[in-house]
Design a protein around this motif. Structure first.
Motif, PDB file in Angstrom:
ATOM      1  N   PRO A  72      35.439  50.868  29.235  1.00  0.00           N
ATOM      2  CA  PRO A  72      34.126  51.006  29.873  1.00  0.00           C
ATOM      3  C   PRO A  72      34.100  50.719  31.370  1.00  0.00           C
ATOM      4  O   PRO A  72      33.370  51.402  32.104  1.00  0.00           O
ATOM      5  N   VAL A  73      34.867  49.768  31.827  1.00  0.00           N
ATOM      6  CA  VAL A  73      34.793  49.461  33.258  1.00  0.00           C
ATOM      7  C   VAL A  73      35.424  50.581  34.071  1.00  0.00           C
ATOM      8  O   VAL A  73      34.903  50.976  35.125  1.00  0.00           O
TER       9      VAL A  73
ATOM     10  N   VAL B 194      42.133  48.030  30.416  1.00  0.00           N
ATOM     11  CA  VAL B 194      41.632  48.040  31.792  1.00  0.00           C
ATOM     12  C   VAL B 194      42.098  46.762  32.500  1.00  0.00           C
ATOM     13  O   VAL B 194      42.457  46.777  33.665  1.00  0.00           O
ATOM     14  N   GLY B 195      42.091  45.654  31.770  1.00  0.00           N
ATOM     15  CA  GLY B 195      42.638  44.424  32.339  1.00  0.00           C
ATOM     16  C   GLY B 195      41.754  43.780  33.386  1.00  0.00           C
ATOM     17  O   GLY B 195      42.211  43.396  34.473  1.00  0.00           O
ATOM     18  N   CYS B 196      40.464  43.655  33.092  1.00  0.00           N
ATOM     19  CA  CYS B 196      39.527  43.102  34.073  1.00  0.00           C
ATOM     20  C   CYS B 196      39.835  41.632  34.378  1.00  0.00           C
ATOM     21  O   CYS B 196      40.104  40.845  33.470  1.00  0.00           O
TER      22      CYS B 196
ATOM     23  N   SER C 292      32.362  44.413  34.510  1.00  0.00           N
ATOM     24  CA  SER C 292      32.939  44.140  33.197  1.00  0.00           C
ATOM     25  C   SER C 292      32.143  44.897  32.146  1.00  0.00           C
ATOM     26  O   SER C 292      31.154  45.552  32.460  1.00  0.00           O
ATOM     27  N   CYS C 293      32.568  44.768  30.896  1.00  0.00           N
ATOM     28  CA  CYS C 293      31.792  45.340  29.797  1.00  0.00           C
ATOM     29  C   CYS C 293      31.347  44.214  28.879  1.00  0.00           C
ATOM     30  O   CYS C 293      31.684  43.050  29.085  1.00  0.00           O
TER      31      CYS C 293
ATOM     32  N   LYS D 237      32.308  43.266  26.085  1.00  0.00           N
ATOM     33  CA  LYS D 237      33.320  42.478  25.388  1.00  0.00           C
ATOM     34  C   LYS D 237      33.870  41.374  26.289  1.00  0.00           C
ATOM     35  O   LYS D 237      33.865  40.202  25.928  1.00  0.00           O
ATOM     36  N   GLY D 238      34.357  41.769  27.459  1.00  0.00           N
ATOM     37  CA  GLY D 238      34.972  40.770  28.332  1.00  0.00           C
ATOM     38  C   GLY D 238      33.991  39.719  28.814  1.00  0.00           C
ATOM     39  O   GLY D 238      34.300  38.532  28.882  1.00  0.00           O
TER      40      GLY D 238
ATOM     41  N   PHE E  14      38.597  37.943  35.449  1.00  0.00           N
ATOM     42  CA  PHE E  14      37.387  37.146  35.239  1.00  0.00           C
ATOM     43  C   PHE E  14      37.554  35.766  35.828  1.00  0.00           C
ATOM     44  O   PHE E  14      38.670  35.252  35.911  1.00  0.00           O
TER      45      PHE E  14
ATOM     46  N   TYR F  76      40.886  41.927  25.953  1.00  0.00           N
ATOM     47  CA  TYR F  76      40.542  43.056  25.086  1.00  0.00           C
ATOM     48  C   TYR F  76      41.308  44.324  25.469  1.00  0.00           C
ATOM     49  O   TYR F  76      42.368  44.569  24.958  1.00  0.00           O
ATOM     50  N   CYS F  77      40.795  45.119  26.399  1.00  0.00           N
ATOM     51  CA  CYS F  77      41.385  46.463  26.518  1.00  0.00           C
ATOM     52  C   CYS F  77      42.329  46.603  27.712  1.00  0.00           C
ATOM     53  O   CYS F  77      42.470  45.711  28.531  1.00  0.00           O
TER      54      CYS F  77
HETATM   55  S1  SF4 Z   1      35.885  43.570  30.291  1.00  0.00           S
HETATM   56 FE1  SF4 Z   1      35.756  45.398  28.985  1.00  0.00          FE
HETATM   57  S2  SF4 Z   1      36.683  47.015  30.214  1.00  0.00           S
HETATM   58 FE2  SF4 Z   1      37.324  45.072  31.096  1.00  0.00          FE
HETATM   59  S3  SF4 Z   1      39.307  44.622  30.148  1.00  0.00           S
HETATM   60 FE3  SF4 Z   1      37.712  43.575  28.986  1.00  0.00          FE
HETATM   61  S4  SF4 Z   1      37.226  44.998  27.335  1.00  0.00           S
HETATM   62 FE4  SF4 Z   1      38.283  46.176  28.906  1.00  0.00          FE
END
Ligand code: SF4
Ligand code: SF4
Ligand code: SF4
Ligand code: FES
Length: 955
Positions: free
Chosen positions: A415-416, A250-252, A279-280, A282-283, A254, A247-248
């Motif tokens: 968000p993260v 931030v590149g979390c 995380s948020c 979405k992820g 997982f 998604y965004c």
């Molecule tokens: S978990 Fe949320 S904050 Fe992290 S990369 Fe995905 S969308 Fe972005």
């Protein structure tokens, strides 16, 4: 990277200290940094002390009394999670007395716990169950017939997780996770003693509370009290694969927990440096789109967009696309076709698309969606600092003393990172927000902005110059830094310019609408509070002066010496997961990979030698130029991978008309998106779960995306591009994305040291990664700027052409919301719709009242470009005169209203400033009615393809 599911839990967080101390635990010597708990020291010595309320992502709480230990020479049984290690201590973790005490504790817990372990969703992954085993509990003396919570009702309101109070052991881990990790403070322990239970908000269901569904509490819960519904339905996973959120920016990181090739849940990776285990929504939860029934799984072709689709084999679709492209080039010339890459795709895929355009199409007509978001960042930072990227790691915010957020809404968009930022703010860092709206960060639990400069949209440059005026005229310039690190001449010119009275906060107040005293106070705070870090978003770039504003930010950071170390810097919060990577990979029409201009003969020669072709030294067409050329009949074919230009680009009607003028549009995507409705060839795309590759986040961090399931349509996106190139007569021979990265590394000086093996070893790498920086570069411009001396650039404020008039008296600005993502193609196909099922127009109560608009009324929004209809949310988070909407739903038509105005340097659209009128209406706009009709027809044409093919999986 296959992993077992369980990771070692050290019980309490790691402590950083230069002082180390040695103690003895169960006869073993162990050396730890000062401040380390006995529990963590024991784990370092290979000894797990029983525990329930402790976990290493949270500060210790000391409530469960299971982790008791004995310390030689001390009375009693201290809790090892809250007792710091001291030099020379002799600790015992297993004695008959401790055993007895622990058994007693466990007995109390179990007497109020349902004994349904065999059918419990946490079976095999429950710390209470583990502790019953570890402590050797064999019988429970207290009857289950006494008072208990076994019949408490479950809260199923959240679509992704369940709260079952009957299983709660009141360990407080969820409450602490919500406070410490997420920073939302949605949970409390309500009631006292035996009655105490976890409660969201004021004893509300989760969905009605402040909860933002980040899942940190679910992760922290040691029992099945808070549990993912996917685990309840599918059971525990059996292996995990480390990957990166798609998604965004931030590149979390997982760990995808899997059962075979089915995802059971996504668990934020503790060692992921972008997110450190958080995380948020979405992820963590919104990955169901990958297996949604709307996925397009068959290649399709049609001659005209009014024809039904016809399902064909991969080969037929690709050969057809290739022959159409060659036909168009033969008829209209080499430059009549081009490609659009997406920041949603991997680096490797993006690299291949630009290579295909340059080598197989033979022109530079390649562009990316970064055009419409952060292209001014690339331009502005290159001009001033010398590199088109942010300067810091996210972790750097932990050392910031004053944080400036400009035109970004991190709690929704990033968000993260917002959670990490809020943690620092709770520790006392100061906060300045420059934004027309009262975003959540202005005031949220335990966080309050010191200054909110609520400027008029479109006046950023006036504001940044006024801030600079204060710094220059009040003697706040970091003179030694500027003298040593920056160009003397450009600084002198800039200093003279910003010091002019016409640039003072008092003069600019008329333009920005922000009281001069507030601007002066904010400037002083930024310049004097210690480490000053600036974070900015699309509220900076998506303006007619987007590039000027980016340069203004860089000027300010250089003048105050806030570049080149931890805790400071200029940090673009990138929108899409791989927007940084898409830019790095040369997907702009004027730049080869690594930001080398196509007119640079040396750079061209490198690629020409490697690719065996001549590269056109003239820049190609940008996306808006492609549209204009289509109108004028000179651009007739487009390969569009992973981007929905019809929904995301401004002035939708102009975009649609351009596409209709073209003869062959090839769309490669997961769904029949808005652009695909104008396409002649559809090539099914693959989700991030179905392919290998890398994404580069806003910190320049390159992380691996790892395949956890086979591509649903049979081919990963990079394989499709390879086939298309081969069909066009330019052979590509890659058999794995690793080879593509090896080619990128061999041709790009900032990537020389990057390889999959290195990423596996280090977890992730921040470029530049080469001989000078073999493990990457967390902080840039440390001793000198990449361009040598930092360059100041004059930032003359030029008002937007988009002016309010009597006909269009309000300014519309746009943004996004936490639960939806961009054009919403993915999140709209998940339960995230429960939070946001439509785009709304936010309007100030005065503006609403003047127009007779009440909450939830349908309102028409009209601009010079077009008109659409949305429902109204009346809120004083808007300032009078400014309205706001999101753009996640195609039928909203937010971009029907936005105009063709764009950044002077990069053509990034001016999404953030559109003059509009808003009136109460009773029916959808003419555009919306036409959209519904066109949409219905296109779905019928798609259904025709499905009916014609009994094996079809397209819906
Ligand atoms: S978990 Fe949320 S904050 Fe992290 S990369 Fe995905 S969308 Fe972005
Ligand atoms: S999901 Fe996140 S925001 Fe919601 S209660 Fe749990 S920790 Fe707090
Ligand atoms: S819900 Fe889970 S984490 Fe929260 S107090 Fe209960 S058992 Fe502990
Ligand atoms: S783990 Fe130490 S008191 Fe609970």
């Amino acid at each position: 990277m296959l992993h077992h599911l369980k990771e070692i839990d050290h019980g309490t967080p790691k402590r950083e200290s230069t002082v180390e101390l040695t103690l003895e635990i169960d006869g073993q010597a162990v050396t730890v940094p000062k401040g380390t708990s006995l529990m963590r020291a024991a784990v370092d010595a290979g000894i797990q002390v029983p525990k329930l309320c402790a976990t290493d992502s949270l500060e210790p709480f000391g409530s469960c009394r299971l982790c008791l230990v004995e310390i030689e020479g001390r009375k009693g049984f201290p809790a090892s999670c809250t007792t710091p290690a001291e030099p020379g201590m002799k600790v015992r973790t297993q004695t008959p007395k401790l055993q007895e005490l622990r058994k007693g504790v466990m007995e109390l817990y179990i007497s109020d716990h349902p004994l349904d372990c065999l059918t419990c969703s946490a079976n095999g992954n429950c710390e209470l169950q583990d502790m019953a085993g570890v402590t050797g509990l064999r019988e429970v003396r207290y009857g289950f017939d006494g008072a208990n919570h076994l019949k408490s009702n479950k809260d199923e309101s959240n679509p992704y997780f369940t709260y079952d109070p009957s299983k709660c052991i009141v360990c407080n881990r969820c409450v602490r996770a919500c406070e410490e990790t997420q920073g939302t403070f949605a949970l409390t322990i309500s009631g006292r003693g035996f009655e105490s239970r976890v409660s969201p908000g004021q004893d509300e269901p989760f969905m009605q509370s402040e909860c933002v569904s980040c899942g940190a509490c679910v992760e922290a819960c040691p029992t099945a009290t808070l549990q993912e519904k996917s685990v309840i339905w599918l059971g525990q996973g059996e292996h995990s694969v480390t990957t990166t959120c798609a998604y965004c920016g931030v590149g979390c990181g997982f760990k995808a927990e899997m059962k075979g090739s089915e995802v059971v849940r996504m668990v934020p990776w503790k060692d992921g440096k972008a997110n450190e285990g958080h995380s948020c929504v979405k992820g963590r939860f919104a990955w169901g789109y990958a297996t949604h029934k709307d996925r397009m799984l068959k290649p399709m072709i049609r001659a005209k967009i009014t024809d039904p689709w016809r399902e064909v084999s991969w080969d037929e679709a690709i050969n057809h696309a290739a022959s159409e492209f060659r036909r168009i080039q033969a008829k209209y010339g080499r430059d009549s076709i081009g490609g659009i890459t997406s920041s949603r795709c991997t680096n490797e895929e993006t690299y291949l698309v630009q290579k295909l355009v340059r080598a197989a199409f033979g022109n530079n007509n390649v562009d990316t969606c970064a055009r419409v978001c952060h292209s001014p960042t690339g331009y502005g930072l290159k001009q001033t600092l010398g590199e088109s990227a942010g300067t810091q790691t996210f972790k750097s915010v932990e050392q910031a003393d004053v944080i400036v957020v400009i035109g970004a809404n991190p709690t929704d968009g990033h968000p993260v990172f917002a959670s990490r930022m809020k943690k620092r703010l709770r520790q006392g860092a100061k906060l300045i927000i420059i934004d027309p709206r009262r975003i959540d960060l202005v005031r949220s639990p335990h966080v309050q902005a010191d200054h909110h400069l609520a400027l008029r949209p479109g006046t950023n440059v006036a504001m940044i110059t006024a801030l600079a005026h204060v710094i220059v005229t009040e003697g706040l310039v970091k003179e030694d830094f500027v003298a040593e690190r920056c160009e003397a001449k450009s600084f002198a010119e800039w200093r003279e310019f910003v010091a002019r009275p016409s640039n003072s906060p008092e003069a600019m107040q008329l333009i920005t609408g922000v009281p001069a005293a507030e601007v002066r106070a904010a400037a002083r705070l930024y310049a004097t509070a210690g480490n000053g870090a600036i974070y900015y978003g699309l509220g900076v770039t998506e303006h007619s002066q987007g590039s000027t504003m980016v340069m203004g930010i860089a000027n300010l950071a250089m003048a105050t010496g806030n570049v080149g170390r931890q805790g400071v810097g200029v940090n673009p919060l990138r929108g899409q997961n791989n927007v940084q990577g898409a830019c790095d990979m040369g997907s702009f029409p004027h730049e080869l990979p690594g930001y080398r201009h196509v007119s640079d003969a040396t750079a061209r020669a490198t690629f020409e030698a490697a690719w065996g072709v001549d590269i056109d030294p003239e820049p190609g067409l940008r996306i808006p130029n492609m549209f204009d050329a289509a109108h004028s009949g000179s651009f007739m074919g487009l390969y569009c991978e992973g981007e929905d230009i019809v929904q995301s680009d401004p002035n939708t009607q102009h975009v649609a008309a351009s596409l209709m003028a073209m003869e062959c549009i090839v769309v490669q995507d997961l769904f029949l998106n808005e652009t695909a409705k104008y396409a002649h060839v559809f090539l099914p795309g693959s989700s991030f779960l179905e392919k290998d590759g890398t994404f580069t986040n806003a910190e320049r961090r390159i992380s691996r995306v790892r395949k956890v399931m086979p591509p649903a349509a049979g081919l990963a996106d990079w394989e499709v591009t390879v086939k298309l190139s081969n069909a066009l007569g330019y052979p590509m021979h890659y058999t794995h994305p690793e080879q593509i990265m090896a080619e990128i590394a061999s041709l790009t000086p900032t990537f020389t040291g990057v390889s999959y093996a290195k990423i596996d070893e280090l977890g992730s790498i921040q470029w530049p990664c080469n001989e000078q920086a073999p493990e990457g570069t967390p902080t840039m411009h440390i001793d000198q700027f990449v361009r040598g001396k930092g360059k100041f650039i004059i930032t003359q404020y030029v008002p937007s052409d988009e002016k309010v008039t009597r006909r269009f008296p309000l300014i519309l600005t746009t943004g996004r919301i936490l639960s939806q993502y961009n054009v919403g193609a993915q999140t709209r196909r998940t339960e995230n719709n429960q939070w946001h099922s439509e785009d709304r127009l936010e309007i100030h109560p005065h503006d609403a009242e003047e127009r007779g608009i009440a909450q939830d009324d349908w309102v028409g929004i009209q601009s010079r470009a077009g008109e659409t209809v949305l429902r109204a949310t009346v809120t004083d988070r808007m300032q009078p005169g400014v309205v706001y909407t999101t753009f996640h739903f195609p039928e909203s038509g937010a971009n029907v209203i936005t105009t063709d105005n764009s950044d002077w340097a990069t053509n990034c659209p001016e999404y953030k400033v559109t003059a509009v009128q808003v009136l109460k209406v009773m029916q959808p706009s003419a555009w919306q009615q036409e959209y519904s009709r066109f949409n219905r027809i296109q779905h019928e044409l798609l259904d025709a393809a499905a009916e014609a093919s009994p094996t079809s999986t397209a819906s």
